[in-house]
Design a protein around this motif. Sequence first.
Motif, PDB file in Angstrom:
ATOM      1  N   VAL A 259      38.335  12.419  45.653  1.00 60.94           N
ATOM      2  CA  VAL A 259      38.003  13.898  44.369  1.00 60.94           C
ATOM      3  C   VAL A 259      38.559  13.022  42.980  1.00 60.94           C
ATOM      4  CG1 VAL A 259      39.340  15.577  44.366  1.00 60.94           C
ATOM      5  CG2 VAL A 259      39.038  15.364  46.447  1.00 60.94           C
ATOM      6  N   LEU A 260      39.471  11.704  43.314  1.00 64.20           N
ATOM      7  CA  LEU A 260      39.554  11.238  42.259  1.00 64.20           C
ATOM      8  C   LEU A 260      38.481  10.723  40.746  1.00 64.20           C
ATOM      9  CD1 LEU A 260      42.449   8.866  42.903  1.00 64.20           C
ATOM     10  CD2 LEU A 260      42.782  10.864  41.842  1.00 64.20           C
ATOM     11  N   ARG A 261      36.879  10.405  41.647  1.00 63.85           N
ATOM     12  CA  ARG A 261      35.827  10.165  41.225  1.00 63.85           C
ATOM     13  C   ARG A 261      34.936  10.988  40.885  1.00 63.85           C
ATOM     14  NH1 ARG A 261      33.032   7.203  43.685  1.00 63.85           N
ATOM     15  NH2 ARG A 261      34.370   7.793  46.426  1.00 63.85           N
ATOM     16  N   MET A 262      34.926  12.616  41.175  1.00 62.64           N
ATOM     17  CA  MET A 262      34.969  13.577  40.778  1.00 62.64           C
ATOM     18  C   MET A 262      34.516  13.897  39.853  1.00 62.64           C
ATOM     19  SD  MET A 262      36.051  17.634  41.454  1.00 62.64           S
ATOM     20  CE  MET A 262      36.744  17.525  43.103  1.00 62.64           C
ATOM     21  N   TYR A 263      32.778  14.027  40.068  1.00 59.71           N
ATOM     22  CA  TYR A 263      32.461  14.014  38.376  1.00 59.71           C
ATOM     23  C   TYR A 263      30.980  15.107  38.435  1.00 59.71           C
ATOM     24  CZ  TYR A 263      28.517  13.003  34.919  1.00 59.71           C
ATOM     25  OH  TYR A 263      27.476  13.583  34.592  1.00 59.71           O
ATOM     26  N   ASP A 264      29.856  15.502  40.166  1.00 59.94           N
ATOM     27  CA  ASP A 264      28.515  15.790  39.886  1.00 59.94           C
ATOM     28  C   ASP A 264      29.235  17.314  40.259  1.00 59.94           C
ATOM     29  OD1 ASP A 264      30.203  14.826  42.215  1.00 59.94           O
ATOM     30  OD2 ASP A 264      27.793  14.686  42.809  1.00 59.94           O
ATOM     31  N   LEU A 265      30.203  17.601  40.957  1.00 59.77           N
ATOM     32  CA  LEU A 265      30.350  19.817  40.678  1.00 59.77           C
ATOM     33  C   LEU A 265      30.966  19.920  39.937  1.00 59.77           C
ATOM     34  CD1 LEU A 265      30.669  21.259  43.551  1.00 59.77           C
ATOM     35  CD2 LEU A 265      32.975  20.595  43.702  1.00 59.77           C
ATOM     36  N   PRO A 266      32.160  19.236  39.706  1.00 65.46           N
ATOM     37  CA  PRO A 266      32.578  19.860  37.795  1.00 65.46           C
ATOM     38  C   PRO A 266      31.709  20.377  36.560  1.00 65.46           C
ATOM     39  CG  PRO A 266      33.596  17.962  38.607  1.00 65.46           C
ATOM     40  CD  PRO A 266      33.030  18.273  39.481  1.00 65.46           C
ATOM     41  N   ALA A 267      31.201  19.170  36.921  1.00 67.26           N
ATOM     42  CA  ALA A 267      29.732  18.532  35.611  1.00 67.26           C
ATOM     43  C   ALA A 267      28.710  19.927  35.437  1.00 67.26           C
ATOM     44  CB  ALA A 267      29.012  17.408  35.853  1.00 67.26           C
ATOM     45  N   ILE A 268      28.180  19.902  36.972  1.00 61.67           N
ATOM     46  CA  ILE A 268      27.382  21.278  37.448  1.00 61.67           C
ATOM     47  C   ILE A 268      27.354  22.905  37.150  1.00 61.67           C
ATOM     48  CG2 ILE A 268      25.169  21.659  38.749  1.00 61.67           C
ATOM     49  CD1 ILE A 268      25.173  19.005  39.448  1.00 61.67           C
ATOM     50  N   LEU A 269      28.584  22.644  37.386  1.00 58.79           N
ATOM     51  CA  LEU A 269      29.310  23.456  37.890  1.00 58.79           C
ATOM     52  C   LEU A 269      30.061  24.244  36.409  1.00 58.79           C
ATOM     53  CD1 LEU A 269      29.837  26.414  39.648  1.00 58.79           C
ATOM     54  CD2 LEU A 269      32.022  25.591  40.581  1.00 58.79           C
ATOM     55  N   THR A 270      30.307  23.899  35.742  1.00 51.75           N
ATOM     56  CA  THR A 270      31.297  23.784  34.675  1.00 51.75           C
ATOM     57  C   THR A 270      31.018  23.117  33.111  1.00 51.75           C
ATOM     58  OG1 THR A 270      33.374  22.787  34.924  1.00 51.75           O
ATOM     59  CG2 THR A 270      33.067  25.232  36.092  1.00 51.75           C
ATOM     60  N   GLY A 271      29.927  21.852  33.401  1.00 52.36           N
ATOM     61  CA  GLY A 271      29.936  20.479  32.793  1.00 52.36           C
ATOM     62  C   GLY A 271      31.430  20.351  31.399  1.00 52.36           C
ATOM     63  N   GLY A 272      32.524  20.328  32.980  1.00 48.92           N
ATOM     64  CA  GLY A 272      33.634  20.209  32.568  1.00 48.92           C
ATOM     65  C   GLY A 272      34.926  20.758  31.060  1.00 48.92           C
ATOM     66  N   ALA A 273      33.462  22.345  30.764  1.00 50.01           N
ATOM     67  CA  ALA A 273      34.574  22.818  30.487  1.00 50.01           C
ATOM     68  C   ALA A 273      35.506  23.927  30.642  1.00 50.01           C
ATOM     69  CB  ALA A 273      33.413  24.117  29.042  1.00 50.01           C
ATOM     70  N   ASN A 274      35.919  24.430  29.810  1.00 45.56           N
ATOM     71  CA  ASN A 274      37.578  25.122  30.258  1.00 45.56           C
ATOM     72  C   ASN A 274      38.167  24.337  31.112  1.00 45.56           C
ATOM     73  OD1 ASN A 274      36.831  26.995  29.072  1.00 45.56           O
ATOM     74  ND2 ASN A 274      35.081  27.297  30.896  1.00 45.56           N
ATOM     75  N   GLY A 275      39.397  23.389  31.012  1.00 47.92           N
ATOM     76  CA  GLY A 275      40.403  22.627  31.337  1.00 47.92           C
ATOM     77  C   GLY A 275      39.420  22.601  32.793  1.00 47.92           C
ATOM     78  N   THR A 276      37.906  21.871  32.370  1.00 43.36           N
ATOM     79  CA  THR A 276      37.263  21.153  34.396  1.00 43.36           C
ATOM     80  C   THR A 276      37.158  19.601  34.162  1.00 43.36           C
ATOM     81  OG1 THR A 276      36.031  22.253  34.048  1.00 43.36           O
ATOM     82  CG2 THR A 276      37.718  23.392  35.147  1.00 43.36           C
ATOM     83  N   SER A 277      37.231  19.622  32.659  1.00 44.58           N
ATOM     84  CA  SER A 277      37.127  18.041  32.412  1.00 44.58           C
ATOM     85  C   SER A 277      37.664  16.751  33.629  1.00 44.58           C
ATOM     86  CB  SER A 277      37.005  17.491  30.961  1.00 44.58           C
ATOM     87  OG  SER A 277      36.343  16.576  30.747  1.00 44.58           O
ATOM     88  N   THR A 278      37.036  15.926  34.524  1.00 45.37           N
ATOM     89  CA  THR A 278      37.715  14.904  35.338  1.00 45.37           C
ATOM     90  C   THR A 278      37.362  14.332  34.537  1.00 45.37           C
ATOM     91  OG1 THR A 278      35.769  14.523  36.303  1.00 45.37           O
ATOM     92  CG2 THR A 278      37.463  16.494  37.335  1.00 45.37           C
ATOM     93  N   VAL A 279      37.754  12.479  35.042  1.00 39.10           N
ATOM     94  CA  VAL A 279      38.318  10.953  33.765  1.00 39.10           C
ATOM     95  C   VAL A 279      36.764  10.814  34.172  1.00 39.10           C
ATOM     96  CG1 VAL A 279      38.907   8.791  34.514  1.00 39.10           C
ATOM     97  CG2 VAL A 279      40.917  10.552  35.237  1.00 39.10           C
ATOM     98  N   SER A 280      35.968  10.956  35.229  1.00 36.07           N
ATOM     99  CA  SER A 280      34.683  10.712  35.114  1.00 36.07           C
ATOM    100  C   SER A 280      33.754  10.729  34.205  1.00 36.07           C
ATOM    101  CB  SER A 280      34.179  10.670  37.130  1.00 36.07           C
ATOM    102  OG  SER A 280      34.483  10.024  37.820  1.00 36.07           O
ATOM    103  N   ILE A 281      33.708  12.351  34.105  1.00 33.66           N
ATOM    104  CA  ILE A 281      33.099  12.934  33.229  1.00 33.66           C
ATOM    105  C   ILE A 281      33.551  12.703  31.806  1.00 33.66           C
ATOM    106  CG2 ILE A 281      33.382  15.369  31.338  1.00 33.66           C
ATOM    107  CD1 ILE A 281      32.822  17.224  34.460  1.00 33.66           C
ATOM    108  N   LEU A 282      35.117  12.146  31.407  1.00 33.38           N
ATOM    109  CA  LEU A 282      35.202  11.860  30.157  1.00 33.38           C
ATOM    110  C   LEU A 282      34.475  10.606  29.906  1.00 33.38           C
ATOM    111  CD1 LEU A 282      37.209  12.223  27.486  1.00 33.38           C
ATOM    112  CD2 LEU A 282      38.429  11.097  28.275  1.00 33.38           C
TER     113      LEU A 282
END
Length: 342
Positions: free
Chosen positions: A272-295
């Motif tokens: 989970v600390l390396r989570m990228y694909d799930l929030p990147a596809i589901l929300t695009g990292g918007a609305n407070g869902t940007s993880t470290v991997s997305i950044l």
Amino acid sequence: MTLAGQAAEAAEVASVQNPPGITGKRRNKIKTGESRLAFMLVAPTVALLGLIVGYPIVKAVYNSFLSDTQKINPTTGRFDPAGAWTGLTNYKHWLLQQCPSGAGKVVSCPTGNLGAEFWNSISVTVGFTVVTVILETVIGMGFALMMNRAFKGRALVRAAILIPWAIPTAVTAKLWAVVFDPEGILNKLLGTHFAWTSSQWPARAAIVIADVWKTTPFIALLILAGLQGISADIYESAKVDGANGWQRFSRITLPLVKPALAVAVIFRTLDVLRMYDLPAILTGGANGTSTVSILVVKQLHSGVYSASALSTVTFVFIFAIALGMVRLFNANIVGSPGKGGK
């Protein structure tokens, strides 16, 4: 066993370990030859791992000290090209929320700088980790206990529970995007027209729900493997002694399943600390869902060397958490036998 029997057994062991006709010098030569052969067999694998894993890590750490932009060299008065040595500047931007001013002094950068983005992503990532791992562990334990019981149709239930884990994460994200769509299944069932991923907390809840749905079977499977190793005779003895269901669970099941549970929690935490694909596809990292991997991926498009610094910080951060969890669970993953895992 009598003294004569013990002496005979010791003599037999000594004869196996030290066969007659082999002197100490020859025995040492044999051991040296075996050690050399073992090194020759392992060396190609170690070299390949060093090339595939070690070199990128060293290269990323080196790049983290370089600059992405041109800057004036105070010694020559000329512009240094991108890739010039810049020291800890990249790390200061990410960690201290600071940047150099025109006067050469270090001042606080305005809101929205790299440091602010980093710490916000850290808080989001840690929040996702804590919530999802707790939910997955509790639900996974329940699934494992259910799958461990003998009942008709158990094989079908096990297969049904493991299906979400077998689905690729990208497919899972698109599936839940359809579920949470304003015209999706969830709103149809609730009779609402709510955009679940358009605001902060509903978007975070959507990611947590999707992640728990997908990866709970992974924890359940590891816990089930631990439960399979517990003998039924232990539970029967506890029942005879008058132990109720909670006492059997807390004093027998949990202690004996602890190694499998520790591995499951550690693996899922690091995942989970390396989570990228799930929030990147589901929300695009918007609305407070940007993880470290997305950044990190986002930063790669604007600054390779700055992204290297961020990747290095992320690596140290995850490694520290992994080491702390190993100590917390007292799991004997590293170290000599007899230390930990008690």
